[in-house]
Design a protein around this motif. Structure first.
Motif, mmCIF file in Angstrom:
data_model
loop_
_atom_site.group_PDB
_atom_site.id
_atom_site.type_symbol
_atom_site.label_atom_id
_atom_site.label_comp_id
_atom_site.label_asym_id
_atom_site.label_seq_id
_atom_site.Cartn_x
_atom_site.Cartn_y
_atom_site.Cartn_z
ATOM 1 N N HIS A 1 -2.863 -3.025 6.103
ATOM 2 C CA HIS A 1 -2.797 -2.551 7.492
ATOM 3 C C HIS A 1 -3.328 -1.131 7.675
ATOM 4 O O HIS A 1 -2.896 -0.415 8.585
ATOM 5 N N THR A 2 -4.234 -0.701 6.826
ATOM 6 C CA THR A 2 -4.887 0.590 6.964
ATOM 7 C C THR A 2 -6.127 0.612 6.088
ATOM 8 O O THR A 2 -6.216 -0.154 5.120
ATOM 9 N N ILE A 3 -7.075 1.459 6.450
ATOM 10 C CA ILE A 3 -8.282 1.599 5.631
ATOM 11 C C ILE A 3 -8.425 3.027 5.117
ATOM 12 O O ILE A 3 -9.461 3.387 4.571
ATOM 13 N N VAL A 4 -7.391 3.829 5.283
ATOM 14 C CA VAL A 4 -7.395 5.193 4.753
ATOM 15 C C VAL A 4 -6.120 5.425 3.951
ATOM 16 O O VAL A 4 -5.122 4.728 4.128
ATOM 17 N N GLY A 5 -6.175 6.390 3.042
ATOM 18 C CA GLY A 5 -5.020 6.704 2.215
ATOM 19 C C GLY A 5 -5.074 5.997 0.868
ATOM 20 O O GLY A 5 -5.876 5.076 0.661
ATOM 21 N N PRO A 6 -4.212 6.431 -0.060
ATOM 22 C CA PRO A 6 -4.224 5.870 -1.423
ATOM 23 C C PRO A 6 -4.005 4.363 -1.476
ATOM 24 O O PRO A 6 -4.667 3.666 -2.244
ATOM 25 N N THR A 7 -3.084 3.852 -0.663
ATOM 26 C CA THR A 7 -2.797 2.413 -0.695
ATOM 27 C C THR A 7 -4.016 1.586 -0.319
ATOM 28 O O THR A 7 -4.222 0.489 -0.846
ATOM 29 N N ALA A 8 -4.816 2.115 0.596
ATOM 30 C CA ALA A 8 -6.005 1.384 1.041
ATOM 31 C C ALA A 8 -7.031 1.207 -0.075
ATOM 32 O O ALA A 8 -7.901 0.335 0.008
ATOM 33 N N ALA A 9 -6.945 2.028 -1.110
ATOM 34 C CA ALA A 9 -7.900 1.919 -2.215
ATOM 35 C C ALA A 9 -7.553 0.782 -3.172
ATOM 36 O O ALA A 9 -8.418 0.337 -3.939
#
Length: 226
Positions: A91-99
């Motif tokens: 549910h996001t394309i930015v931040g560490p989890t998005a990687a």
């Protein structure tokens, strides 16, 4: 550069610490998922490689094809391709989890191929003898295949983990956080050489730590080195 590369007064150490933790966290989580998926991929490739059943041969070809495709795509392009998938999963394309999705899909096929190679290096006579004694497939896998190939698997996972560190730096450049993002946004874009230097040193130290840990584990489990 706007500041000297050795002017560390321009470095926000709290921000550097947070970025370091993000890089370590993302790498370790990606390594865990990569190890599991890579083992499954390698095992599937190994077990289906010489089958006379056309259906199983088709599975082997398909998995091998997908492994080669994902290994061939440059990581920076893979990130862009997977943006819609990443948005759905986390549910996001930015931040560490998005990687994480792109990191795992980039590394798992690579490690899976290393797993297959490690399994192929085991003496086939040992596997045939175990099967001839009536051992179940699960017994062969967990009592012979995995233990005999463990040093090679650990070495392969170490190489994969180090590659992941480099991937996190590239992911950081497009908004995934971590030391890569800090070096690019606060260092390169703001002409701050000190931030680039510190981030680079921390990444190198992390790589050294991963390599040392992998080498230490191999020495502990490799019977030939005892």
């Amino acid at each position: 550069m706007n500041s000297s590369i050795l002017d560390f007064s321009t470095v926000d150490w709290n921000e550097m610490g947070q970025a370091t933790w993000e890089t370590i966290w993302v790498t370790l989580v990606a390594v865990i998922f990569t190890a599991v998926l890579g083992l499954l991929i390698g095992l599937l490739l190994f077990e289906t490689r010489n089958s006379k059943n056309w259906g199983i041969r088709l599975i082997n070809w398909l998995v091998s094809f997908l492994v080669n495709v994902f290994r061939s795509i440059p990581y920076i392009i893979l990130i862009v391709i997977l943006i819609p998938v990443t948005n759905v999963l986390v549910h996001t394309i930015v931040g560490p989890t998005a990687a994480l999705p792109s990191l795992i899909l980039a590394a798992a096929p690579f490690f899976g191929r290393l797993v297959e190679i490690a399994f192929r290096e085991i003496d086939s006579g040992v596997l045939e003898a175990t099967a001839a004694m009536g051992a179940k497939k699960s017994t062969i896998i967990f009592k012979v295949l995995l233990p005999e190939s463990m040093p090679a698997l650990v070495s392969g996972l170490t190489v994969t983990a180090i590659s992941l560190v480099g991937y996190t730096a590239m992911a950081g450049a497009i908004g995934a956080g971590g030391l890569g993002a800090l070096a690019y946004n606060n260092g390169f874009l703001q002409y701050n050489g000190a931030i680039i230097l510190v981030a680079t040193v921390l990444i190198v130290l992390f790589v050294f730590a991963l390599q040392w840990t992998g080498d230490w584990l191999v020495k502990k489990i490799d019977k030939r080195l005892v």
